[in-house]
Design a protein around this motif. Sequence first.
Motif, PDB file in Angstrom:
ATOM      1  N   TYR A 198     -29.668 -52.791  -4.952  1.00  0.00           N
ATOM      2  CA  TYR A 198     -30.629 -53.373  -5.895  1.00  0.00           C
ATOM      3  C   TYR A 198     -31.684 -54.206  -5.191  1.00  0.00           C
ATOM      4  CZ  TYR A 198     -27.400 -52.077  -9.612  1.00  0.00           C
ATOM      5  OH  TYR A 198     -26.607 -51.372 -10.462  1.00  0.00           O
ATOM      6  N   LEU A 199     -32.880 -54.140  -5.762  1.00  0.00           N
ATOM      7  CA  LEU A 199     -33.975 -55.033  -5.374  1.00  0.00           C
ATOM      8  C   LEU A 199     -34.169 -56.026  -6.519  1.00  0.00           C
ATOM      9  CD1 LEU A 199     -36.433 -55.496  -3.349  1.00  0.00           C
ATOM     10  CD2 LEU A 199     -37.773 -54.158  -4.975  1.00  0.00           C
ATOM     11  N   TYR A 200     -34.193 -57.306  -6.177  1.00  0.00           N
ATOM     12  CA  TYR A 200     -34.404 -58.357  -7.185  1.00  0.00           C
ATOM     13  C   TYR A 200     -35.719 -59.061  -6.918  1.00  0.00           C
ATOM     14  CZ  TYR A 200     -29.423 -57.971  -8.212  1.00  0.00           C
ATOM     15  OH  TYR A 200     -28.189 -57.505  -8.552  1.00  0.00           O
ATOM     16  N   GLY A 201     -36.311 -59.617  -7.967  1.00  0.00           N
ATOM     17  CA  GLY A 201     -37.521 -60.407  -7.777  1.00  0.00           C
ATOM     18  C   GLY A 201     -37.781 -61.284  -8.977  1.00  0.00           C
ATOM     19  N   GLY A 202     -38.739 -62.197  -8.809  1.00  0.00           N
ATOM     20  CA  GLY A 202     -39.102 -63.082  -9.912  1.00  0.00           C
ATOM     21  C   GLY A 202     -40.604 -63.083 -10.092  1.00  0.00           C
ATOM     22  N   ASN A 203     -41.057 -62.971 -11.345  1.00  0.00           N
ATOM     23  CA  ASN A 203     -42.478 -63.112 -11.656  1.00  0.00           C
ATOM     24  C   ASN A 203     -42.697 -64.546 -12.113  1.00  0.00           C
ATOM     25  OD1 ASN A 203     -42.693 -60.449 -10.999  1.00  0.00           O
ATOM     26  ND2 ASN A 203     -42.909 -59.699 -13.095  1.00  0.00           N
ATOM     27  N   TRP A 204     -43.211 -65.331 -11.186  1.00  0.00           N
ATOM     28  CA  TRP A 204     -43.224 -66.787 -11.356  1.00  0.00           C
ATOM     29  C   TRP A 204     -44.084 -67.234 -12.531  1.00  0.00           C
ATOM     30  CZ3 TRP A 204     -46.827 -70.788  -9.213  1.00  0.00           C
ATOM     31  CH2 TRP A 204     -46.264 -72.065  -9.220  1.00  0.00           C
ATOM     32  N   LEU A 205     -45.294 -66.652 -12.649  1.00  0.00           N
ATOM     33  CA  LEU A 205     -46.164 -67.111 -13.742  1.00  0.00           C
ATOM     34  C   LEU A 205     -45.660 -66.595 -15.090  1.00  0.00           C
ATOM     35  CD1 LEU A 205     -49.772 -66.847 -12.223  1.00  0.00           C
ATOM     36  CD2 LEU A 205     -48.345 -68.869 -12.513  1.00  0.00           C
ATOM     37  N   HIS A 206     -45.270 -65.329 -15.146  1.00  0.00           N
ATOM     38  CA  HIS A 206     -44.829 -64.776 -16.427  1.00  0.00           C
ATOM     39  C   HIS A 206     -43.484 -65.342 -16.867  1.00  0.00           C
ATOM     40  CE1 HIS A 206     -47.542 -60.928 -16.328  1.00  0.00           C
ATOM     41  NE2 HIS A 206     -48.214 -62.052 -16.260  1.00  0.00           N
ATOM     42  N   TRP A 217     -36.235 -59.859 -12.435  1.00  0.00           N
ATOM     43  CA  TRP A 217     -35.998 -58.431 -12.630  1.00  0.00           C
ATOM     44  C   TRP A 217     -35.098 -57.857 -11.558  1.00  0.00           C
ATOM     45  CZ3 TRP A 217     -37.939 -56.539  -8.176  1.00  0.00           C
ATOM     46  CH2 TRP A 217     -39.062 -57.140  -7.630  1.00  0.00           C
ATOM     47  N   MET A 218     -34.425 -56.758 -11.891  1.00  0.00           N
ATOM     48  CA  MET A 218     -33.621 -56.022 -10.910  1.00  0.00           C
ATOM     49  C   MET A 218     -33.926 -54.537 -11.044  1.00  0.00           C
ATOM     50  SD  MET A 218     -29.640 -56.306 -12.327  1.00  0.00           S
ATOM     51  CE  MET A 218     -28.679 -55.301 -11.202  1.00  0.00           C
ATOM     52  N   TYR A 219     -34.133 -53.896  -9.900  1.00  0.00           N
ATOM     53  CA  TYR A 219     -34.392 -52.454  -9.846  1.00  0.00           C
ATOM     54  C   TYR A 219     -33.318 -51.800  -8.995  1.00  0.00           C
ATOM     55  CZ  TYR A 219     -39.044 -52.533 -11.981  1.00  0.00           C
ATOM     56  OH  TYR A 219     -40.084 -52.642 -12.867  1.00  0.00           O
ATOM     57  N   ASP A 220     -32.871 -50.648  -9.417  1.00  0.00           N
ATOM     58  CA  ASP A 220     -31.953 -49.835  -8.631  1.00  0.00           C
ATOM     59  C   ASP A 220     -32.777 -49.109  -7.568  1.00  0.00           C
ATOM     60  OD1 ASP A 220     -30.346 -47.757  -7.635  1.00  0.00           O
ATOM     61  OD2 ASP A 220     -29.173 -47.678  -9.480  1.00  0.00           O
ATOM     62  N   ILE A 221     -32.449 -49.357  -6.296  1.00  0.00           N
ATOM     63  CA  ILE A 221     -33.222 -48.732  -5.212  1.00  0.00           C
ATOM     64  C   ILE A 221     -32.354 -47.750  -4.418  1.00  0.00           C
ATOM     65  CG2 ILE A 221     -35.047 -50.447  -4.960  1.00  0.00           C
ATOM     66  CD1 ILE A 221     -33.255 -51.664  -2.641  1.00  0.00           C
TER      67      ILE A 221
END
Lengths: 103, 463
Positions: free
Chosen positions: B329-337, B341-345
């Motif tokens: 999995y790839l994880y990330g954060g959209n700081w302003l919004h 999120w997590m994506y299956d990679i």
Amino acid sequence: MSTLRLAWRDGRTAAVEDPEGTVLDAAEAAGLALPFGCRTGACGTCTGRVLAGEVSHDRRPRALKRRHLDDGYVLLCIATPDGDCAVEVGAEVKRDLLANPFR
Amino acid sequence: MATDHSHDHERTDHAHHDHSGPGYMTPQAAVENAPRERLAYVMGNHVGIDETAPDFLAVVDVDPDSDSYCQLVDRVDLPNVGDELHHFGWNACSSSCHIGGLERRYLVVPGNRSSRLHIVDTEDREHPEIAKVIEPEAVHEYDLSAPHTVHCIGGGTVVISMLGDADGDLPGGFLELDDELNVKGRWDPAGEIDFNYDFWYQPRHDAMVSSEWAAPKTYQPGFDIEDVEAGNYGHELQFWSWEDRKVEQTVDLGEEGLIPLEVRFLHTPEHAHGFVDAALSSNIFHFWKRDGEWHTEKVIDFESRELEGWDMPVPALPTDILVSMDDRYLYGGNWLHGELWMYDISDPANPRHADSLSVGGYFGDVQELQGRDIVGGPQMLQLSLDGERLYWTTSLYSTWDDQFFPEEAEKGSVMLKADVDPRRGTMTLDEEFLVDFGDLPDGPARAHEMRWPDGDCTSDVWE
Ligand code: FES
């Protein structure tokens, strides 16, 4: 004989007689805490604003844009008072420099 | 300070099960054998809030069975004020796992504004102590400033990406510390790059990739859209020969790749695939090597969102990403919004959206937890080695926080957690977990990067 006056936005004031070196150096020597980061004129953490008198930058104030300099903002880590002067200081001053661009 | 292991530098064969140094033999061994994280080291900042309080390394209790769960159980206050702690790293990671006598014991904790480097001894995991401080002059001597990413590079030496020259202007470069954690000198020949930010290396592919934020004089005072137009922000990736310390290929990500920040290779050392988040363009790029060449492709694109009464649509600003230790999995954060999120990679060329949480930021559904306002969106992330717990903090950088989430200066930031089900590909906000950096004895603080005492998904590299 010259006086450096400091004014914070919460109403606090202080005066340093015959300041030596930069405004930041002079304040520190007098036991007054001002914000700073790089101490080289690059980060803008120490931004203050001249209220009266003159200060001159010892080297190029890289963290400030032309429009900020024109509005009287100065970098206190590299700015030396030229005679009597008064400067607005504190962490809030640098928040004036850049607003939220999406708003 | 470090034990003498100079006689012991020879690497043993990877197939050989000789594991005498720090870390884990393989990423899979880290997943299976790592104990659950019970402590987190977290960067705490007073810059921009309190002129007399130093930044600190916080020791946070993340053990649900403990009485002090979710509390700061200790803190290492720095000797100076104004450093702005940001990212930090270990003296040794799994890339040194064949080197006997070396321990994952010292944290290298740089001040991004001050260029001061703090070496923290964590021999006592619950009560770390400052072992030594390298003053800014020792860094400026190599015409470098604004330290960012810290990586152990195998064998006990450490490399730090530096964003500017001694004047806070371009170019940046890399500083190397020796195995006693003293400044050794520049790692790269001067002139290889202009911009710098994060880096990650993959020795089996003789590869390193570095990304680009901006000169310290540009990003430290805050974000100015005029700087974007003036070309003062980066949009390239640099691919290096790890052995030769030279840039072999530069890829311009263009308009879709403005401000490429965190670079994450897949952990498996055989793979030459990775991801980078282009924060300002709100895109995620996949990069990979094929036939000796590096390629990049935009694989995730977050739409800007309109906010009533605002002049411009608000970009998502995905500021941090990480890859789970099993590379699933790839994880990330959209700081302003305000989106995590997590994506299956499993197929890195085609990330598949698995789940999102809407929390904090301008649009998050959850704006308050346990009666406490969250303010900023998800920012720095850290994942448990087994991939079941994802933690994040909400502060980006003091001057950028002041522009986008000014309330953070009064309220401080928080550390939050989601429980992850890696089999299903889902995340659930853990409403019981809240570490409040706004409620500290000497006033509110901002929380930034997090590390576990025994290695984590953003510091461990395998040779
Ligand atoms: S302290 Fe960085 S500009 Fe003055």
